[in-house]
Write a protein that holds these residues in place. Structure first.
Motif, PDB file in Angstrom:
ATOM      1  N   PHE A  63      -6.112  18.666 -26.743  1.00 56.25           N
ATOM      2  CA  PHE A  63      -4.752  17.895 -26.820  1.00 56.25           C
ATOM      3  C   PHE A  63      -4.904  16.696 -25.873  1.00 56.25           C
ATOM      4  O   PHE A  63      -5.412  16.709 -24.913  1.00 56.25           O
ATOM      5  N   LEU A  64      -4.134  15.532 -26.559  1.00 51.51           N
ATOM      6  CA  LEU A  64      -4.128  14.537 -25.525  1.00 51.51           C
ATOM      7  C   LEU A  64      -2.465  14.623 -24.882  1.00 51.51           C
ATOM      8  O   LEU A  64      -1.615  14.558 -25.687  1.00 51.51           O
ATOM      9  N   ILE A  65      -2.689  14.429 -23.819  1.00 54.50           N
ATOM     10  CA  ILE A  65      -1.087  14.234 -22.821  1.00 54.50           C
ATOM     11  C   ILE A  65      -1.333  13.243 -21.883  1.00 54.50           C
ATOM     12  O   ILE A  65      -1.843  13.315 -20.875  1.00 54.50           O
ATOM     13  N   GLY A  66      -0.430  12.246 -22.516  1.00 51.20           N
ATOM     14  CA  GLY A  66      -0.883  11.004 -21.148  1.00 51.20           C
ATOM     15  C   GLY A  66      -1.990  10.650 -21.380  1.00 51.20           C
ATOM     16  O   GLY A  66      -2.540  10.312 -22.503  1.00 51.20           O
ATOM     17  N   ALA A  67      -2.863  10.402 -20.373  1.00 49.20           N
ATOM     18  CA  ALA A  67      -4.430   9.788 -20.158  1.00 49.20           C
ATOM     19  C   ALA A  67      -5.338  11.236 -20.306  1.00 49.20           C
ATOM     20  O   ALA A  67      -6.281  10.988 -20.031  1.00 49.20           O
ATOM     21  N   ASP A  68      -4.679  12.392 -20.272  1.00 49.01           N
ATOM     22  CA  ASP A  68      -5.412  13.533 -20.067  1.00 49.01           C
ATOM     23  C   ASP A  68      -5.673  14.158 -21.268  1.00 49.01           C
ATOM     24  O   ASP A  68      -4.719  14.515 -22.226  1.00 49.01           O
ATOM     25  N   VAL A  69      -7.013  14.588 -21.275  1.00 47.67           N
ATOM     26  CA  VAL A  69      -7.378  15.528 -22.740  1.00 47.67           C
ATOM     27  C   VAL A  69      -7.328  16.990 -22.184  1.00 47.67           C
ATOM     28  O   VAL A  69      -8.039  17.125 -21.241  1.00 47.67           O
ATOM     29  N   THR A  70      -6.723  17.840 -22.535  1.00 42.74           N
ATOM     30  CA  THR A  70      -6.383  19.169 -22.293  1.00 42.74           C
ATOM     31  C   THR A  70      -6.963  20.198 -23.325  1.00 42.74           C
ATOM     32  O   THR A  70      -7.052  19.880 -24.396  1.00 42.74           O
ATOM     33  N   ASN A  71      -6.738  21.579 -22.859  1.00 41.37           N
ATOM     34  CA  ASN A  71      -6.850  22.467 -23.801  1.00 41.37           C
ATOM     35  C   ASN A  71      -5.555  22.834 -24.197  1.00 41.37           C
ATOM     36  O   ASN A  71      -4.505  22.269 -23.715  1.00 41.37           O
ATOM     37  N   ALA A  72      -5.303  24.081 -25.092  1.00 40.62           N
ATOM     38  CA  ALA A  72      -4.247  24.267 -25.572  1.00 40.62           C
ATOM     39  C   ALA A  72      -3.220  24.873 -24.430  1.00 40.62           C
ATOM     40  O   ALA A  72      -1.876  24.802 -24.575  1.00 40.62           O
ATOM     41  N   ASN A  73      -3.818  25.280 -23.285  1.00 37.99           N
ATOM     42  CA  ASN A  73      -2.999  25.798 -22.150  1.00 37.99           C
ATOM     43  C   ASN A  73      -2.514  24.606 -21.220  1.00 37.99           C
ATOM     44  O   ASN A  73      -1.884  24.868 -20.148  1.00 37.99           O
ATOM     45  N   GLY A  74      -2.847  23.420 -21.498  1.00 40.13           N
ATOM     46  CA  GLY A  74      -2.338  22.430 -20.857  1.00 40.13           C
ATOM     47  C   GLY A  74      -3.448  22.037 -19.594  1.00 40.13           C
ATOM     48  O   GLY A  74      -3.137  21.202 -18.704  1.00 40.13           O
ATOM     49  N   VAL A  76      -6.251  20.514 -17.871  1.00 36.47           N
ATOM     50  CA  VAL A  76      -6.994  18.982 -17.979  1.00 36.47           C
ATOM     51  C   VAL A  76      -8.364  19.172 -17.981  1.00 36.47           C
ATOM     52  O   VAL A  76      -9.236  19.835 -17.064  1.00 36.47           O
ATOM     53  N   LEU A  77      -9.067  19.046 -19.173  1.00 34.45           N
ATOM     54  CA  LEU A  77     -10.662  19.055 -19.253  1.00 34.45           C
ATOM     55  C   LEU A  77     -11.289  17.785 -18.726  1.00 34.45           C
ATOM     56  O   LEU A  77     -12.249  17.692 -18.140  1.00 34.45           O
ATOM     57  N   PHE A  78     -10.443  16.694 -18.984  1.00 33.88           N
ATOM     58  CA  PHE A  78     -11.094  15.192 -18.461  1.00 33.88           C
ATOM     59  C   PHE A  78      -9.940  14.248 -18.812  1.00 33.88           C
ATOM     60  O   PHE A  78      -8.979  14.335 -19.592  1.00 33.88           O
ATOM     61  N   SER A  79      -9.883  13.066 -17.956  1.00 36.98           N
ATOM     62  CA  SER A  79      -9.105  11.942 -18.282  1.00 36.98           C
ATOM     63  C   SER A  79      -9.548  10.654 -18.721  1.00 36.98           C
ATOM     64  O   SER A  79     -10.804  10.477 -18.336  1.00 36.98           O
ATOM     65  N   LEU A  80      -9.092  10.077 -19.441  1.00 41.05           N
ATOM     66  CA  LEU A  80      -9.403   8.845 -20.007  1.00 41.05           C
ATOM     67  C   LEU A  80      -9.345   7.683 -18.653  1.00 41.05           C
ATOM     68  O   LEU A  80      -8.164   7.564 -18.414  1.00 41.05           O
ATOM     69  N   PRO A  81     -10.498   7.129 -18.187  1.00 47.29           N
ATOM     70  CA  PRO A  81     -10.363   6.268 -17.016  1.00 47.29           C
ATOM     71  C   PRO A  81      -9.288   4.857 -17.724  1.00 47.29           C
ATOM     72  O   PRO A  81      -9.652   4.464 -18.760  1.00 47.29           O
ATOM     73  N   ILE A 121     -16.998   8.480 -27.010  1.00 38.83           N
ATOM     74  CA  ILE A 121     -16.986   9.315 -25.951  1.00 38.83           C
ATOM     75  C   ILE A 121     -17.144  10.735 -26.340  1.00 38.83           C
ATOM     76  O   ILE A 121     -17.002  11.060 -27.717  1.00 38.83           O
ATOM     77  N   ARG A 122     -17.789  11.532 -25.782  1.00 32.50           N
ATOM     78  CA  ARG A 122     -18.068  12.867 -25.909  1.00 32.50           C
ATOM     79  C   ARG A 122     -16.990  13.672 -25.534  1.00 32.50           C
ATOM     80  O   ARG A 122     -15.964  13.313 -24.822  1.00 32.50           O
ATOM     81  N   ASN A 123     -16.755  14.912 -26.009  1.00 28.53           N
ATOM     82  CA  ASN A 123     -15.831  15.990 -25.777  1.00 28.53           C
ATOM     83  C   ASN A 123     -15.910  16.508 -24.490  1.00 28.53           C
ATOM     84  O   ASN A 123     -14.749  17.153 -23.968  1.00 28.53           O
ATOM     85  N   ASP A 124     -16.528  15.759 -23.508  1.00 30.05           N
ATOM     86  CA  ASP A 124     -16.364  16.249 -22.088  1.00 30.05           C
ATOM     87  C   ASP A 124     -15.954  14.932 -21.198  1.00 30.05           C
ATOM     88  O   ASP A 124     -15.823  15.069 -20.244  1.00 30.05           O
ATOM     89  N   GLY A 125     -15.512  13.749 -22.213  1.00 26.83           N
ATOM     90  CA  GLY A 125     -15.126  12.609 -21.506  1.00 26.83           C
ATOM     91  C   GLY A 125     -16.338  11.536 -21.312  1.00 26.83           C
ATOM     92  O   GLY A 125     -15.908  10.264 -20.840  1.00 26.83           O
ATOM     93  N   GLU A 126     -17.488  11.957 -21.315  1.00 25.00           N
ATOM     94  CA  GLU A 126     -18.613  10.915 -21.242  1.00 25.00           C
ATOM     95  C   GLU A 126     -18.709   9.947 -22.005  1.00 25.00           C
ATOM     96  O   GLU A 126     -18.683  10.098 -23.366  1.00 25.00           O
TER      97      GLU A 126
END
Length: 131
Positions: A63-74, A76-81, A121-126
Motif C-alpha cells: 500500500f502507498l501511504i504518502g511517500a511510504d510503501v507499506t504492508n497491510a499493517n502499515g 513501512v517497507l521502503f520510501s520513495l525518495p 522500481i523493484r518491490n523492495d524500492g530499488e
C-alpha cells in the motif's frame, strides 16, 4: 456491511464509510469521514488505526501511504525518495511480478535525464533502470 464481489455479505459492522476500495487480497481500503483512511481485513477489523493520509493499493500486498510503501499493517517497507506530495499521479503505479513503472513526473528525481520519462522500481524500492 462488507460485501464480496458476488454480493454476499461478508461481515456486518457499522462504520461511517464514504467509500470502499477493493484490492486483490482479503484487505479493503476504507475512506472514512473527515478524510480518514483505514485498511480492514475480512473481519472488518482495522489493521492499524485510521489515518488522515490517502491509502492506495499498489499491488503485491503493498500500500502507498504518502511517500511510504507499506504492508497491510502499515509497516513501512521502503520510501520513495524525493517524493513530491503535491503530485497526485504518484498513486497510479502498480507492482506486477515484483516491478512497477513510475512516471518521473510523479517520482521526482533531479538526477534523471529529461528524455527518460519512466523509472522502473523493484518491490523492495530499488531503482532498476530508467525507461
Amino acid at each position: 456491511s462488507l460485501i464480496d464481489l458476488n454480493g454476499s455479505v461478508i461481515k456486518e459492522r457499522q462504520l461511517d464509510v464514504k467509500h470502499v476500495y477493493p484490492t486483490d487480497t482479503t484487505r479493503w481500503i476504507l475512506s472514512l469521514q473527515n478524510d480518514y483512511y483505514a485498511i480492514v481485513d475480512e473481519t472488518l477489523e482495522f489493521l492499524f488505526e485510521p489515518i488522515q493520509k490517502r491509502i492506495t493499493y499498489v499491488g503485491e500486498n503493498m500500500f502507498l501511504i504518502g511517500a511510504d510503501v507499506t504492508n497491510a499493517n502499515g509497516e513501512v517497507l521502503f520510501s520513495l525518495p524525493q517524493y513530491n506530495e503535491v503530485i497526485s499521479g504518484l498513486h497510479e503505479f502498480y507492482f506486477y511480478n515484483g516491478i512497477a513503472i513510475v512516471n518521473l513526473s510523479d517520482y521526482y528525481d533531479q538526477s534523471a535525464p529529461l528524455n527518460c520519462p519512466y523509472r522502473y522500481i523493484r518491490n523492495d524500492g530499488e531503482v532498476l533502470f530508467n525507461g
